[in-house]
Design a protein around this motif. Sequence first.
Motif, short mmCIF file in Angstrom:
data_model
loop_
_atom_site.label_atom_id
_atom_site.label_comp_id
_atom_site.label_asym_id
_atom_site.label_seq_id
_atom_site.Cartn_x
_atom_site.Cartn_y
_atom_site.Cartn_z
N PHE A 116 0.82 -1.22 0.00
CA PHE A 116 0.00 0.00 0.00
C PHE A 116 0.85 1.26 0.00
O PHE A 116 0.41 2.31 -0.49
N ASP A 117 2.07 1.19 0.53
CA ASP A 117 2.96 2.36 0.49
C ASP A 117 3.32 2.74 -0.95
O ASP A 117 3.73 3.88 -1.20
N LEU A 118 3.19 1.81 -1.88
CA LEU A 118 3.49 2.09 -3.28
C LEU A 118 2.34 2.81 -3.98
O LEU A 118 2.51 3.25 -5.12
N VAL A 119 1.19 2.91 -3.31
CA VAL A 119 0.06 3.63 -3.89
C VAL A 119 0.19 5.11 -3.51
O VAL A 119 0.00 5.49 -2.36
N GLU A 120 0.54 5.93 -4.49
CA GLU A 120 0.73 7.35 -4.22
C GLU A 120 -0.62 8.03 -3.96
O GLU A 120 -1.62 7.72 -4.64
N PRO A 121 -0.67 8.96 -3.02
CA PRO A 121 -1.95 9.64 -2.72
C PRO A 121 -2.59 10.29 -3.93
O PRO A 121 -3.81 10.19 -4.12
N HIS A 122 -1.79 10.95 -4.78
CA HIS A 122 -2.38 11.61 -5.95
C HIS A 122 -2.94 10.58 -6.93
O HIS A 122 -3.96 10.82 -7.59
N ASP A 123 -2.30 9.41 -7.00
CA ASP A 123 -2.80 8.36 -7.88
C ASP A 123 -4.10 7.78 -7.34
O ASP A 123 -5.06 7.55 -8.10
N LEU A 124 -4.15 7.55 -6.04
CA LEU A 124 -5.38 7.04 -5.43
C LEU A 124 -6.51 8.04 -5.59
O LEU A 124 -7.65 7.67 -5.89
N ARG A 125 -6.20 9.32 -5.44
CA ARG A 125 -7.22 10.37 -5.62
C ARG A 125 -7.78 10.33 -7.04
O ARG A 125 -9.00 10.42 -7.26
N ASP A 126 -6.91 10.17 -8.02
CA ASP A 126 -7.35 10.10 -9.42
C ASP A 126 -8.24 8.88 -9.66
O ASP A 126 -9.24 8.96 -10.39
N ARG A 127 -7.90 7.75 -9.05
CA ARG A 127 -8.71 6.54 -9.22
C ARG A 127 -10.12 6.75 -8.65
O ARG A 127 -11.12 6.33 -9.25
N VAL A 128 -10.18 7.39 -7.48
CA VAL A 128 -11.48 7.66 -6.87
C VAL A 128 -12.29 8.61 -7.73
O VAL A 128 -13.48 8.40 -7.97
N HIS A 129 -11.65 9.66 -8.22
CA HIS A 129 -12.36 10.63 -9.06
C HIS A 129 -12.91 9.97 -10.32
O HIS A 129 -14.05 10.24 -10.72
N ARG A 130 -12.11 9.12 -10.95
CA ARG A 130 -12.58 8.46 -12.17
C ARG A 130 -13.79 7.58 -11.87
O ARG A 130 -14.76 7.55 -12.65
N ALA A 131 -13.75 6.85 -10.75
CA ALA A 131 -14.87 5.98 -10.40
C ALA A 131 -16.12 6.80 -10.08
O ALA A 131 -17.23 6.45 -10.51
N VAL A 132 -15.96 7.89 -9.33
CA VAL A 132 -17.11 8.75 -9.03
C VAL A 132 -17.69 9.32 -10.32
O VAL A 132 -18.93 9.37 -10.49
N ASP A 133 -16.84 9.74 -11.22
CA ASP A 133 -17.32 10.32 -12.48
C ASP A 133 -18.16 9.33 -13.27
O ASP A 133 -19.19 9.68 -13.85
N VAL A 134 -17.72 8.07 -13.30
CA VAL A 134 -18.47 7.04 -14.01
C VAL A 134 -19.86 6.87 -13.41
O VAL A 134 -20.88 6.85 -14.11
N LEU A 135 -19.92 6.78 -12.09
CA LEU A 135 -21.20 6.54 -11.41
C LEU A 135 -22.10 7.77 -11.44
O LEU A 135 -23.31 7.66 -11.69
N ALA A 136 -21.52 8.94 -11.20
CA ALA A 136 -22.33 10.16 -11.18
C ALA A 136 -22.89 10.47 -12.56
O ALA A 136 -24.04 10.89 -12.69
#
Length: 414
Positions: A116-136
């Motif tokens: 999990f330390d290899l998951v950068e915060p900005h990358d995780l933020r982008d993944r969440v945004h993309r998923a929210v955009d799909v659903l919204a």
Amino acid sequence: MTYPAQAEAFHLSAPVRLWEDGFAADPRSYYEALRAQGPVGHAELAPGVPAYVVTDRRAALDLLHDTEAWSHDPRTWEESIDGDSPILGMMRWRPNALFNDGEQHVRYRRSLSDAFDLVEPHDLRDRVHRAVDVLAAGMASRGRADLVSEFARPLMSLVFNNLFGLPDSESDRLQGAIARVMDGGEDAARGEEEFGRYILDLVAAKSAQRGQDLTSWLLDHPLGLTPEEVTWQVFLMLGAGHEPTANLVSNALSRILGNPAYYSTLTSGSRPVMDAVVEVLRHETPLANYGIHYARKPLTFHGVWVRAAVPVVISYGALGHTAEEAAAQSSATRHPQDASHLSWSAGEHSCPVKQHTLLIATEAIERLTQWLPDLEPLTAREQLTWRTGPFHRSLTELPVRFVPRTASHSGAAE
């Protein structure tokens, strides 16, 4: 075996049945009944399955930090339980970080933390945004939605599928299987089987072809986990990450939308979403009763005689209700991000990825309210219904309405 006098009274008291429908509808009264028995109460997790339940903060911390007296290994307890018990999916021993002690636990936990330390915060933020955009985008034009079934749960499936290395098309498999396991009902065994098949397919795919994902990083970790060990670490992290985080999001949204003044401060940016998320962790935690331990030998704990091989459950939910009652009676202010709650547990088995969880939850809510800043609940918060089960605090639905809009007219920031 001889029991102290207080133990006889304890075991003669009627167990608080956490598996009943009434617990989901009114947990406060059940927690009051447990607290009336003292720091450690007597409950049932399923019909005929007894457990001790810790409802006192000091007792909980004593237990969580004492690895000499307590174990996370449930195998002796399992010998006394029917193989078709609906709660086994949440309590069965597996070779992962949750159900092991000592060096084996340290080894598994380190592999997870390092991945999990290899998951950068900005990358995780982008993944969440993309998923929210799909659903919204999928629900924006309708003007109505259920933020549990159409947002919080599918969002976690999309995010965790992506993090662990499977495409979006597999997300429905993950969502349905985990929900059945967490409910602990008649479909729990089928859910565990489906969840297992999903993870076996995932590990097989990543063993054949690595990617930039958590599964591949676990397979390549310097500690040299076998594919079977990786399978069980993924089983743990997907289960621990998906459903509780989905419930954290939906519980926070229900609190936000149930208080118009609160919602307006969040959408205007004058109050951070983190306040609402931490409020849920403190007072309405998604994983209400867990942190399960077993006494290595019979002992007296905070005035109660505890038998070996009987589950001792930490009631984070009861601790939260106690804290909420105390806060209501006190004028003292508290920093919104303080660590007074125990939702992350404590000691050697505390959550190793809490910052990732907080980021997912806060970014998901912020992004959704950018898309749909005029969300309005269709059901008063006190009339919302909750899923049955002894372990979680989970809404069945959160219906809302909003002004319909197209994707091109959403408020989501690019």
